[in-house]
Design a protein around this motif. Structure first.
Motif, mmCIF file in Angstrom:
data_model
loop_
_atom_site.group_PDB
_atom_site.id
_atom_site.type_symbol
_atom_site.label_atom_id
_atom_site.label_comp_id
_atom_site.label_asym_id
_atom_site.label_seq_id
_atom_site.Cartn_x
_atom_site.Cartn_y
_atom_site.Cartn_z
ATOM 1 N N PHE A 131 2.239 4.395 -3.571
ATOM 2 C CA PHE A 131 2.339 5.858 -3.684
ATOM 3 C C PHE A 131 3.731 6.282 -4.136
ATOM 4 C CE2 PHE A 131 -1.215 5.278 -0.765
ATOM 5 C CZ PHE A 131 -2.166 6.127 -1.319
ATOM 6 N N ASP A 163 3.547 8.131 -7.559
ATOM 7 C CA ASP A 163 3.695 9.579 -7.431
ATOM 8 C C ASP A 163 5.133 10.048 -7.267
ATOM 9 O OD1 ASP A 163 0.911 9.580 -7.488
ATOM 10 O OD2 ASP A 163 0.753 9.523 -5.295
ATOM 11 N N CYS A 179 0.486 5.559 8.896
ATOM 12 C CA CYS A 179 -0.264 4.373 9.342
ATOM 13 C C CYS A 179 0.465 3.073 8.980
ATOM 14 C CB CYS A 179 -1.665 4.365 8.737
ATOM 15 S SG CYS A 179 -2.719 5.701 9.347
ATOM 16 N N THR A 180 1.025 3.031 7.771
ATOM 17 C CA THR A 180 1.763 1.842 7.353
ATOM 18 C C THR A 180 2.970 1.611 8.250
ATOM 19 O OG1 THR A 180 1.092 2.103 5.044
ATOM 20 C CG2 THR A 180 3.038 0.766 5.471
ATOM 21 N N GLY A 230 -0.507 15.743 0.891
ATOM 22 C CA GLY A 230 -1.942 15.487 0.919
ATOM 23 C C GLY A 230 -2.283 14.454 1.986
ATOM 24 N N LEU A 231 -3.526 14.457 2.419
ATOM 25 C CA LEU A 231 -3.956 13.609 3.526
ATOM 26 C C LEU A 231 -3.787 12.116 3.240
ATOM 27 C CD1 LEU A 231 -5.232 13.417 6.335
ATOM 28 C CD2 LEU A 231 -7.487 13.478 5.236
ATOM 29 N N LEU A 232 -4.108 11.696 2.017
ATOM 30 C CA LEU A 232 -4.052 10.272 1.689
ATOM 31 C C LEU A 232 -2.635 9.732 1.788
ATOM 32 C CD1 LEU A 232 -5.736 7.844 0.776
ATOM 33 C CD2 LEU A 232 -5.284 8.511 -1.589
ATOM 34 N N ARG A 233 -1.670 10.461 1.216
ATOM 35 C CA ARG A 233 -0.285 9.999 1.252
ATOM 36 C C ARG A 233 0.313 10.139 2.644
ATOM 37 N NH1 ARG A 233 1.510 12.588 -4.539
ATOM 38 N NH2 ARG A 233 0.725 14.450 -3.505
ATOM 39 N N GLN A 234 -0.094 11.176 3.371
ATOM 40 C CA GLN A 234 0.353 11.318 4.761
ATOM 41 C C GLN A 234 -0.114 10.138 5.600
ATOM 42 O OE1 GLN A 234 -1.413 15.021 5.908
ATOM 43 N NE2 GLN A 234 -0.087 16.269 4.606
ATOM 44 N N SER A 235 -1.378 9.787 5.438
ATOM 45 C CA SER A 235 -1.956 8.669 6.193
ATOM 46 C C SER A 235 -1.296 7.350 5.825
ATOM 47 C CB SER A 235 -3.467 8.582 5.936
ATOM 48 O OG SER A 235 -4.113 9.781 6.300
ATOM 49 N N ALA A 236 -1.060 7.161 4.513
ATOM 50 C CA ALA A 236 -0.421 5.923 4.052
ATOM 51 C C ALA A 236 0.967 5.790 4.657
ATOM 52 C CB ALA A 236 -0.339 5.917 2.531
ATOM 53 N N TYR A 250 0.841 -1.210 0.000
ATOM 54 C CA TYR A 250 0.000 0.000 0.000
ATOM 55 C C TYR A 250 0.869 1.250 0.000
ATOM 56 C CZ TYR A 250 -3.414 3.456 1.615
ATOM 57 O OH TYR A 250 -4.215 4.568 1.743
#
Length: 263
Positions: A131, A135, A221-222, A212-218, A127
């Motif tokens: 990114f 990206d 959290c990972t 961005g929030l999605l990549r920060q979270s990934a 996951y």
């Protein structure tokens, strides 16, 4: 589809098929020639043996390449979040191909080598790698996490010794066990404080916000999921190492006592 994306996809597929070939064919041939005890193993043990041979090969490739990038790739060192990810993408693509290959092997032979923690580990890593490959962000961070693979050869070697029924107190087994514990701590546990300290230091900066929030979270959290498992494995490994060292001391004490009585 641009050239860079095509290269990443081709590298991932090449990695996947290489590790599949290694598991299904090359490892059987190589292991039979290198270890006389391989042929006497049960079919179940041979499946796990081959899986661990593949794991060791992957770990050495991405671990050594990752160490080179970590020390000498100026672009990602200068900008860990947005630095040019060209070299890192190659390493991440190799790792991704291996993880997909290993997931397939786990599913096909679930009754023999199935492990829910490995599935969680592989999915969490894939996951995050998605990114980086898509990206081109967090290249330095992704490569830094790959350095943890340098501990896997020692973990796998411990299993090989056990499968071949090496005595627990044999010199080779003891040395490997100590190295496994030390290296596992150095590459998986010791980096935890500075790693999260770095996250804290960049939190709220322009470079961090751009993710961005999605990549920060990934990213966060990972890493939390992987580090929780690393701590769990470290505790298990440490207990095993301490137990073996204690037993060795007891054996030495008994031997000294017996020698004293004989004298």
């Amino acid at each position: 589809m641009d050239t860079n994306t095509k290269l990443v996809i081709s590298m991932t597929f090449t990695s996947f098929f290489t590790f599949q070939l290694l598991f299904h064919f090359i490892s059987y041939w190589f292991s039979a020639h290198v270890s006389s005890g391989f042929n006497s193993l049960s079919s179940e043990k041979k499946i796990e043996w081959n899986s661990r041979v593949v794991s060791t090969c992957h770990s050495l490739v991405v671990g050594i390449f990752g160490l080179y990038i970590f020390l000498f790739d100026e672009a990602t060192i200068a900008d860990p979040l947005w630095g040019d990810p060209s070299l890192v993408k190659v390493n991440i693509a190799i790792a991704s191909g291996y993880l997909i290959s290993d997931l397939l092997i786990l599913i096909l032979y679930w009754k023999v080598i199935g492990d829910k923690y490995f599935v969680i580990h592989h999915c969490a890593a894939l996951y995050a790698y998605f990114f980086i490959l898509r990206d081109g962000v967090l290249a330095y961070v992704g490569n830094f996490r790959l350095l943890a693979e340098l501990s896997s050869p020692f973990v796998n070697q411990r299993w090989f010794f056990e499968a071949l029924e090496y005595p627990k107190f044999s010199k080779a087994n003891v040395i490997n066990g100590i190295l496994m514990t030390v290296v596992f701590f150095i590459v998986r546990i010791a980096p935890i404080p500075p790693f999260y300290s770095y996250i804290y230091s960049v939190f709220g900066t322009e470079a961090y916000i751009r993710l961005g929030l999605l990549r920060q979270s990934a990213w966060i959290c990972t890493c939390v999921v992987l580090d929780v498992m690393n701590v769990m494995w470290m505790i298990k490994i440490s207990r095993g190492c301490i137990k073996v060292i204690s037993l060795i001391r007891q054996e030495k004490a008994k031997s000294s006592l017996q020698n004293g009585k004989l004298d």
